[in-house]
Design a protein around this motif. Structure first.
Motif, PDB file in Angstrom:
ATOM      1  N   SER A 122      -0.027  -1.204  -0.231  1.00  0.00           N
ATOM      2  CA  SER A 122      -0.293   0.237   0.016  1.00  0.00           C
ATOM      3  C   SER A 122       1.334   1.309   0.297  1.00  0.00           C
ATOM      4  CB  SER A 122      -0.736  -0.406   1.615  1.00  0.00           C
ATOM      5  OG  SER A 122      -1.622  -1.060   1.044  1.00  0.00           O
ATOM      6  N   PHE A 123       0.336   2.514  -0.505  1.00  0.00           N
ATOM      7  CA  PHE A 123       0.984   3.324  -0.522  1.00  0.00           C
ATOM      8  C   PHE A 123       0.403   4.265  -0.661  1.00  0.00           C
ATOM      9  CE2 PHE A 123       4.298   6.447  -1.779  1.00  0.00           C
ATOM     10  CZ  PHE A 123       3.114   7.485  -2.821  1.00  0.00           C
ATOM     11  N   ALA A 124       0.967   5.421  -0.057  1.00  0.00           N
ATOM     12  CA  ALA A 124       0.124   6.788   0.654  1.00  0.00           C
ATOM     13  C   ALA A 124       0.891   7.663   0.421  1.00  0.00           C
ATOM     14  CB  ALA A 124      -0.808   7.017   1.885  1.00  0.00           C
ATOM     15  N   SER A 125       0.858   9.476  -0.212  1.00  0.00           N
ATOM     16  CA  SER A 125       1.556  10.327  -0.514  1.00  0.00           C
ATOM     17  C   SER A 125       0.801  11.602  -0.208  1.00  0.00           C
ATOM     18  CB  SER A 125       2.170  10.563  -1.213  1.00  0.00           C
ATOM     19  OG  SER A 125       1.767  11.176  -2.194  1.00  0.00           O
ATOM     20  N   LEU A 126       1.403  13.010   0.760  1.00  0.00           N
ATOM     21  CA  LEU A 126       0.291  13.904   0.885  1.00  0.00           C
ATOM     22  C   LEU A 126       1.634  15.397  -0.467  1.00  0.00           C
ATOM     23  CD1 LEU A 126      -1.292  15.467   1.928  1.00  0.00           C
ATOM     24  CD2 LEU A 126      -0.500  16.268   3.165  1.00  0.00           C
ATOM     25  N   GLU A 127       0.550  15.628  -1.413  1.00  0.00           N
ATOM     26  CA  GLU A 127       2.521  16.576  -2.041  1.00  0.00           C
ATOM     27  C   GLU A 127       1.600  17.874  -2.278  1.00  0.00           C
ATOM     28  OE1 GLU A 127       4.268  16.378  -6.286  1.00  0.00           O
ATOM     29  OE2 GLU A 127       2.450  15.143  -5.629  1.00  0.00           O
ATOM     30  N   GLN A 128       2.744  18.696  -2.077  1.00  0.00           N
ATOM     31  CA  GLN A 128       1.436  20.469  -2.714  1.00  0.00           C
ATOM     32  C   GLN A 128       2.461  20.795  -4.266  1.00  0.00           C
ATOM     33  OE1 GLN A 128       3.897  22.761   0.051  1.00  0.00           O
ATOM     34  NE2 GLN A 128       6.104  21.836  -0.170  1.00  0.00           N
ATOM     35  N   VAL A 129       0.961  21.066  -4.824  1.00  0.00           N
ATOM     36  CA  VAL A 129       1.659  21.259  -5.918  1.00  0.00           C
ATOM     37  C   VAL A 129       0.718  22.513  -6.757  1.00  0.00           C
ATOM     38  CG1 VAL A 129       0.167  20.619  -7.793  1.00  0.00           C
ATOM     39  CG2 VAL A 129       1.130  18.383  -6.784  1.00  0.00           C
ATOM     40  N   GLU A 130       0.971  23.266  -7.744  1.00  0.00           N
ATOM     41  CA  GLU A 130       1.261  24.414  -8.322  1.00  0.00           C
ATOM     42  C   GLU A 130       0.697  24.563  -9.070  1.00  0.00           C
ATOM     43  OE1 GLU A 130       2.666  28.541  -9.101  1.00  0.00           O
ATOM     44  OE2 GLU A 130       4.741  27.554  -8.635  1.00  0.00           O
ATOM     45  N   PHE A 131      -0.359  24.116  -9.547  1.00  0.00           N
ATOM     46  CA  PHE A 131      -1.013  24.324 -11.189  1.00  0.00           C
ATOM     47  C   PHE A 131      -0.441  25.226 -12.736  1.00  0.00           C
ATOM     48  CE2 PHE A 131      -5.435  22.876  -8.767  1.00  0.00           C
ATOM     49  CZ  PHE A 131      -5.138  22.062  -8.931  1.00  0.00           C
ATOM     50  N   GLU A 132       0.139  24.844 -12.985  1.00  0.00           N
ATOM     51  CA  GLU A 132       0.529  25.780 -14.539  1.00  0.00           C
ATOM     52  C   GLU A 132      -0.280  26.534 -14.833  1.00  0.00           C
ATOM     53  OE1 GLU A 132       4.090  25.976 -17.194  1.00  0.00           O
ATOM     54  OE2 GLU A 132       3.616  23.934 -16.348  1.00  0.00           O
ATOM     55  N   GLU A 133      -0.663  27.639 -14.675  1.00  0.00           N
ATOM     56  CA  GLU A 133      -1.510  28.487 -15.616  1.00  0.00           C
ATOM     57  C   GLU A 133      -0.848  28.323 -17.616  1.00  0.00           C
ATOM     58  OE1 GLU A 133      -3.687  32.414 -15.530  1.00  0.00           O
ATOM     59  OE2 GLU A 133      -2.403  32.100 -13.670  1.00  0.00           O
ATOM     60  N   GLY A 134      -2.342  28.227 -18.172  1.00  0.00           N
ATOM     61  CA  GLY A 134      -1.953  28.064 -19.340  1.00  0.00           C
ATOM     62  C   GLY A 134      -1.926  26.194 -19.490  1.00  0.00           C
ATOM     63  N   VAL A 135      -2.069  25.917 -19.505  1.00  0.00           N
ATOM     64  CA  VAL A 135      -1.545  24.002 -19.471  1.00  0.00           C
ATOM     65  C   VAL A 135      -2.669  23.673 -18.498  1.00  0.00           C
ATOM     66  CG1 VAL A 135       0.015  22.357 -19.274  1.00  0.00           C
ATOM     67  CG2 VAL A 135       1.467  24.630 -19.647  1.00  0.00           C
ATOM     68  N   THR A 136      -2.415  22.910 -17.466  1.00  0.00           N
ATOM     69  CA  THR A 136      -3.456  22.813 -16.569  1.00  0.00           C
ATOM     70  C   THR A 136      -3.968  23.683 -16.143  1.00  0.00           C
ATOM     71  OG1 THR A 136      -1.719  22.789 -14.943  1.00  0.00           O
ATOM     72  CG2 THR A 136      -1.561  20.746 -15.614  1.00  0.00           C
ATOM     73  N   LEU A 137      -4.648  24.761 -16.147  1.00  0.00           N
ATOM     74  CA  LEU A 137      -4.900  25.798 -15.609  1.00  0.00           C
ATOM     75  C   LEU A 137      -5.411  26.782 -16.533  1.00  0.00           C
ATOM     76  CD1 LEU A 137      -6.765  26.283 -12.723  1.00  0.00           C
ATOM     77  CD2 LEU A 137      -5.206  27.748 -12.511  1.00  0.00           C
ATOM     78  N   ASP A 152      -1.838  19.133 -21.298  1.00  0.00           N
ATOM     79  CA  ASP A 152      -0.171  19.049 -22.235  1.00  0.00           C
ATOM     80  C   ASP A 152      -0.273  17.713 -22.956  1.00  0.00           C
ATOM     81  OD1 ASP A 152       0.368  16.504 -20.869  1.00  0.00           O
ATOM     82  OD2 ASP A 152       2.732  17.031 -20.010  1.00  0.00           O
ATOM     83  N   LYS A 153      -1.457  17.819 -22.892  1.00  0.00           N
ATOM     84  CA  LYS A 153      -2.166  16.208 -23.902  1.00  0.00           C
ATOM     85  C   LYS A 153      -0.560  15.664 -24.740  1.00  0.00           C
ATOM     86  CE  LYS A 153      -6.105  18.373 -24.001  1.00  0.00           C
ATOM     87  NZ  LYS A 153      -6.604  17.679 -22.698  1.00  0.00           N
ATOM     88  N   VAL A 154       0.211  15.545 -23.141  1.00  0.00           N
ATOM     89  CA  VAL A 154       1.200  14.228 -23.726  1.00  0.00           C
ATOM     90  C   VAL A 154       0.865  13.255 -23.232  1.00  0.00           C
ATOM     91  CG1 VAL A 154       3.793  14.059 -23.019  1.00  0.00           C
ATOM     92  CG2 VAL A 154       3.056  16.183 -23.609  1.00  0.00           C
TER      93      VAL A 154
END
Length: 373
Positions: A122-137, A152-154
């Motif tokens: 089993s695996f668990a994580s907590l990560e802080q993420v900044e969305f990239e405007e113009g790509v994911t946001l 990014d459609k990759v």
């Protein structure tokens, strides 16, 4: 594969590869790709149950992401694409929590990757993420945010995208967003069949036997009705800028519109504008108004020095006089805050007359009671 130096945004991949593993990759603008890989101790791949919970920040552009996956595999590995100058701990600097924490590092066995080896199924994580405007946001002019986890459609080398498993589909997956009080969901959809459930400030997608998941989440500030009302009321006031902020609505008025040069007594034009603001806000008693006075960096003239010793006094007097007028128009005084910043928060360069004019302004931040702008 992503080439070295390519700019990539946050995308989450999960997959069981042909070796019988589960993979998760966070493709981010730091060019770190982290993959979760589980090695099977048996011939047949078993189903994977996974959850991801996105705790959206008040700014609408950052999130804490909790991820967990469970299967019958004997262990997991987190994969990170090698980055020049990185020590092993640099790869998990944005992770606030990893379980199990008794991991080891492998920098040799996989060319181009650094592996964080986890000994549990089993695996668990907590990560802080900044969305990239113009790509994911994407953010529209009227303050609507659109998040796309495959922005990014990759595709991966074997053709997967979004949130995925390989070679089998997810047995079960739950994908949730938890919204802060100042933001609310507008639309949400997935490219695969499943059930959406909304409870209070949370939306969750439940899917079974699905793969290559793409989510589009639209959300907006909860103050959008106030924003629309002010836009309508002030439609003929070209001197007023109205902006939808994540935590509220911001009105910006050039000081020269509200006040004659060098004084803090409201002009007739200024009173007319503020009357419209008061008419819109006085019955919205759940809203507070923060009034800020700003100036350029030109020192107070000798002629005015006896009234305003510095730009601090001028900015303060102008801010307070706006508060007094709005209160006289029917807004309770308890709903106001007044602030002055002199020339210390410019929005343009003070090296030009145009820039100085932009910096001489009054800003009004309309926020929910108990919330700061």
């Amino acid at each position: 594969m992503f080439m070295a130096g390519e700019k990539v945004s946050f995308v989450a991949f999960r997959g069981i590869n042909q070796d019988g593993g589960i993979m998760m990759a966070h493709l981010r603008k730091l060019l770190i790709v982290s993959c979760l890989l589980a090695s099977a101790s048996f011939a047949e791949a078993s189903g994977v149950v996974s959850e991801q919970v996105n705790f959206l920040a008040e700014d609408g552009r950052n999130a804490l992401i909790y991820t967990t996956s469970r299967s019958d595999y004997s262990n997991y590995n987190l994969w990170f694409r090698d980055k020049e100058g990185y020590d092993t701990e640099d790869y998990i600097k944005d992770f606030l929590y990893i379980y199990p924490y008794e991991f080891t590092w492998d920098t040799v066995s996989r060319n181009g990757y650094t592996l964080l080896k986890l000994p549990e199924r089993s695996f668990a994580s907590l990560e802080q993420v900044e969305f990239e405007e113009g790509v994911t946001l994407q953010v529209s002019e009227d303050g609507v945010y659109t998040y796309d986890n495959w922005g990014d459609k990759v595709k991966t080398p074997d053709g997967h995208y979004g949130l995925w498993n390989s070679p089998d589909n997810f047995q079960n997956i739950a994908y949730s967003w938890v919204f802060p009080a100042n933001l609310e969901p507008v639309e949400y959809r997935a490219n695969r069949e499943g059930e959406w459930v909304r409870r209070h400030n949370t939306i969750t997608y439940y899917g079974s036997n699905v793969n290559d998941l793409v989510f589009e989440i639209k959300y907006r500030p909860s103050s959008h009705e106030t924003y629309e009302a002010l836009k309508k009321k002030l439609a003929d006031e070209s001197q007023v800028e109205i902006a939808q902020e994540p935590t509220g609505v911001k009105l910006t008025v050039a000081a020269t519109v509200l006040y004659p040069s060098g004084v803090a007594v409201l002009s007739d034009t200024g009173k007319s504008i503020l009357s419209k603001v008061a008419e819109t806000l006085k019955d919205r008693r759940n809203l507070n108004i923060i009034v800020e006075g700003h100036t350029d960096d030109v020192p107070i003239s000798r002629r005015l020095a006896s009234t305003f010793a510095t730009n601090w006094e001028l900015a303060s007097a102008r801010s307070i006089n706006v508060v007094h007028f709005l209160a006289e128009e029917g807004i309770e005084e308890s709903r106001f805050e007044s602030a002055a910043f002199s020339f210390h928060r410019p929005v343009a360069s003070n090296d030009t007359e145009k820039g100085k004019a932009q910096n001489r302004r009054i800003e009004m931040l309309i926020v929910e009671s108990g919330r700061k702008g």
